[in-house]
Design an enzyme around this catalytic site. Structure first.
Site, PDB file in Angstrom:
ATOM      1  N   ASP A   1     -21.625  58.615 -16.151  1.00 11.99           N
ATOM      2  CA  ASP A   1     -21.684  57.549 -15.287  1.00 11.99           C
ATOM      3  C   ASP A   1     -23.015  57.004 -15.350  1.00 11.99           C
ATOM      4  O   ASP A   1     -23.968  57.530 -14.905  1.00 11.99           O
ATOM      5  CB  ASP A   1     -20.999  58.235 -13.764  1.00 11.99           C
ATOM      6  CG  ASP A   1     -21.468  56.838 -12.971  1.00 11.99           C
ATOM      7  OD1 ASP A   1     -22.222  55.752 -13.473  1.00 11.99           O
ATOM      8  OD2 ASP A   1     -21.057  57.040 -11.878  1.00 11.99           O
TER       9      ASP A   1
ATOM     10  N   GLN B   1     -26.484  53.736 -13.042  1.00 13.62           N
ATOM     11  CA  GLN B   1     -27.739  53.605 -12.381  1.00 13.62           C
ATOM     12  C   GLN B   1     -28.934  54.011 -13.474  1.00 13.62           C
ATOM     13  O   GLN B   1     -30.115  53.590 -13.187  1.00 13.62           O
ATOM     14  CB  GLN B   1     -28.157  54.472 -11.250  1.00 13.62           C
ATOM     15  CG  GLN B   1     -27.378  54.338  -9.982  1.00 13.62           C
ATOM     16  CD  GLN B   1     -27.588  53.030  -9.420  1.00 13.62           C
ATOM     17  OE1 GLN B   1     -28.580  52.421  -9.486  1.00 13.62           O
ATOM     18  NE2 GLN B   1     -26.782  52.777  -8.292  1.00 13.62           N
TER      19      GLN B   1
ATOM     20  N   LYS C   1     -25.675  45.917 -11.534  1.00 12.69           N
ATOM     21  CA  LYS C   1     -27.075  46.710 -11.488  1.00 12.69           C
ATOM     22  C   LYS C   1     -28.035  46.536 -12.520  1.00 12.69           C
ATOM     23  O   LYS C   1     -29.259  46.940 -12.291  1.00 12.69           O
ATOM     24  CB  LYS C   1     -26.471  48.332 -11.084  1.00 12.69           C
ATOM     25  CG  LYS C   1     -25.644  48.305 -10.050  1.00 12.69           C
ATOM     26  CD  LYS C   1     -25.371  49.873  -9.798  1.00 12.69           C
ATOM     27  CE  LYS C   1     -23.995  50.107  -8.982  1.00 12.69           C
ATOM     28  NZ  LYS C   1     -24.179  49.784  -7.605  1.00 12.69           N
TER      29      LYS C   1
HETATM   30  C1  LIG Z   1     -23.805  56.105  -9.622  1.00  8.50           C
HETATM   31  C2  LIG Z   1     -22.885  55.247  -9.301  1.00  8.50           C
HETATM   32  N1  LIG Z   1     -21.386  55.160  -9.859  1.00  8.50           N
HETATM   33  C3  LIG Z   1     -20.616  54.179  -9.691  1.00  8.50           C
HETATM   34  C4  LIG Z   1     -20.964  52.988  -9.066  1.00  8.50           C
HETATM   35  C5  LIG Z   1     -19.719  52.024  -8.667  1.00  8.50           C
HETATM   36  O1  LIG Z   1     -20.171  50.798  -9.560  1.00  8.50           O
HETATM   37  P1  LIG Z   1     -19.052  49.772  -9.288  1.00  8.50           P
HETATM   38  O2  LIG Z   1     -19.000  49.420  -8.126  1.00  8.50           O
HETATM   39  O3  LIG Z   1     -20.137  48.570  -9.984  1.00  8.50           O
HETATM   40  O4  LIG Z   1     -17.926  50.122 -10.086  1.00  8.50           O
HETATM   41  C6  LIG Z   1     -21.973  53.033  -8.450  1.00  8.50           C
HETATM   42  C7  LIG Z   1     -22.203  51.600  -7.386  1.00  8.50           C
HETATM   43  O5  LIG Z   1     -23.130  51.822  -6.583  1.00  8.50           O
HETATM   44  C8  LIG Z   1     -23.123  54.123  -8.485  1.00  8.50           C
HETATM   45  O6  LIG Z   1     -24.188  53.913  -8.201  1.00  8.50           O
END
Ligand SMILES: Cc1ncc(COP(=O)(O)O)c(C=O)c1O
Length: 415
Positions: free
Chosen positions: A209, A212, A235
């Protein structure tokens, strides 16, 4: 003999870059805004705002459908972002970039299209204690359907993954391992290439993932050697509702569609429908076209600055902010990994996280308070919430000074 000298990247002209972000000039509660909530969503440079605006003014049409000029221009602007993103993460092929609404959709796509058909009762999915809910809940939902279980690799008190334990847990019953590249709460940068090597050796696919990671550092999916990499556009200075899944071509070719509808088919017949090749097979319906055009502009913008320069400045800023916060009496930082990005979660003894964040807002400072979509991590540290200051390359030392002064003021009121 000539010794090769490593050249340090030229420093960022932060004041000039800040002028590219109209929102950073805002005042909140009659104070200059200090935006320290970048892990939640980042601000957008004028180049991104203008790309979206220009698309709607000059090009707006649907993609991959019409042969008229606007349709062709819209399709090529949208598809150009696929090329840019492939280059940006060093993907071997543009066909390996599936556009999604963000990481959440990308992980759900892997869950339902890749993993569900392969899961048997008794199988396991390996995650870590520091995952965002987006990298936990989809696997739990699959587990409920297929009779599979989630297994959790532990972390240390300083917020580092116990790598040996993670590797020990890669047993034959694990059908997929999923790990965050950079923790949204702790800032910890995980050694994903090492984890990918260990997973590959055991024939276990690894999902990373990267939500960040992209805003803070260069990402090279080939060097990492994982099987899936997910990202979120908003982000990384792009529009909301944009993101992507990268997966190796051989894997995508074997994955059935997840959403059905327009754009993802080859031929629809009542006696049997055939599907488009990846990536379009996974992109049913009209996408966020203007958003992806904006994401392309965000990538150009980041590349224009240079990711090595962003890394260097943020490293300096993180060290400066950490030292300043450590001088505040009663303040505890959660996440002190050796290798971390510019994200600082903390609490002050006797002060509730939400009260602190609310009073900081009155000082014009935007931080996030709460569980940060990471309940298990809060449970690990035994706290209901933290305050999180998450920085971006456009933040300054002066903002950190004003932030720490405001904390001092608020602390006197509340502690
Ligand atoms: C580490 C991480 N994974 C997944 C997500 C989910 O991202 P999204 O809401 O843009 O799909 C976030 C969002 O804060 C995140 O910080």
């Amino acid at each position: 003999m000539n010794a090769r000298v490593e050249e340090a990247p030229a420093p960022l002209d932060v004041a000039r870059l800040r002028a590219d972000f109209p929102l950073l000039a805002r005042r909140v509660h009659d104070k200059p805004l200090i935006y320290f909530d970048n892990a939640n969503t980042s601000q957008k440079p004028l180049a991104v705002i203008q790309a979206v605006d220009r698309f709607y003014r000059e090009t707006n049409a649907n993609v991959s459908r019409a042969v008229h000029t606007l349709g062709e221009e819209a399709t090529s602007a949208y598809e150009a972002t696929r090329d840019k993103l492939a280059r940006f993460i060093n993907a071997p092929s543009r066909e390996e970039i599936v556009f999604t609404s963000g990481t959440t959709q990308a992980i759900n796509l892997v869950a339902y299209s890749y993993l569900l058909p392969r899961l048997q009762p008794g199988d396991e999915i390996l995650v870590t204690t520091m995952e965002h809910h987006a990298n936990i809940v989809p696997w739990q939902l699959l587990g409920d359907r297929a009779g599979a279980k989630i297994k959790v690799a532990p972390i240390t008190e300083s917020g580092e993954l116990m790598v040996d334990r993670f590797i020990d847990l890669l047993t034959p019953s694990v059908k997929l391992a999923a790990v965050v590249h950079v923790s949204n709460v702790l800032g910890t940068i995980n050694p994903v290439a090492e984890l990918a090597r260990a997973a590959r050796k055991r024939g276990i696919p690894l999902l990373v993932d990267g939500s960040q990671a992209l805003p803070h550092m260069p990402v090279d999916v080939r060097a990492i050697g994982c099987d899936f990499y997910t990202l979120t556009g908003h982000k990384m200075f792009g529009p909301t509702g944009t993101g992507a899944l990268w997966a190796r071509k051989e894997i995508l070719r074997d994955m059935p569609p997840f959403f059905g509808g327009g754009e993802m088919i080859r031929e629809v017949r009542f006696d049997g429908t055939t599907y488009a090749d990846p990536p379009h097979r996974f992109e049913a319906g009209t996408p966020n076209i203007a958003g992806f055009v904006g994401l392309g502009a965000a990538i150009d913008y980041i590349e224009g600055i240079g990711r090595e320069r962003i890394v260097a400045w943020e490293r300096e800023l993180l060290a400066y902010a950490t030292a300043a916060l450590e001088s505040v009496p009663g303040l505890r930082i959660f996440g002190t990994a050796k290798n971390k990005a510019a994200v600082i979660s903390f609490l002050i003894e006797g002060v509730h996280a939400h009260d602190l964040a609310t009073l900081l807002d009155h000082e014009g400072i935007a931080v996030r308070s709460g569980h940060h979509c990471a309940h298990p991590l809060m449970q690990f540290f035994g706290v209901p919430a933290t305050v999180r200051a998450s920085l971006a390359f456009y933040n300054t030392r002066d903002e950190v000074d004003r932030f720490v002064a405001a904390i001092g003021k608020v602390r006197k009121l509340l502690a």
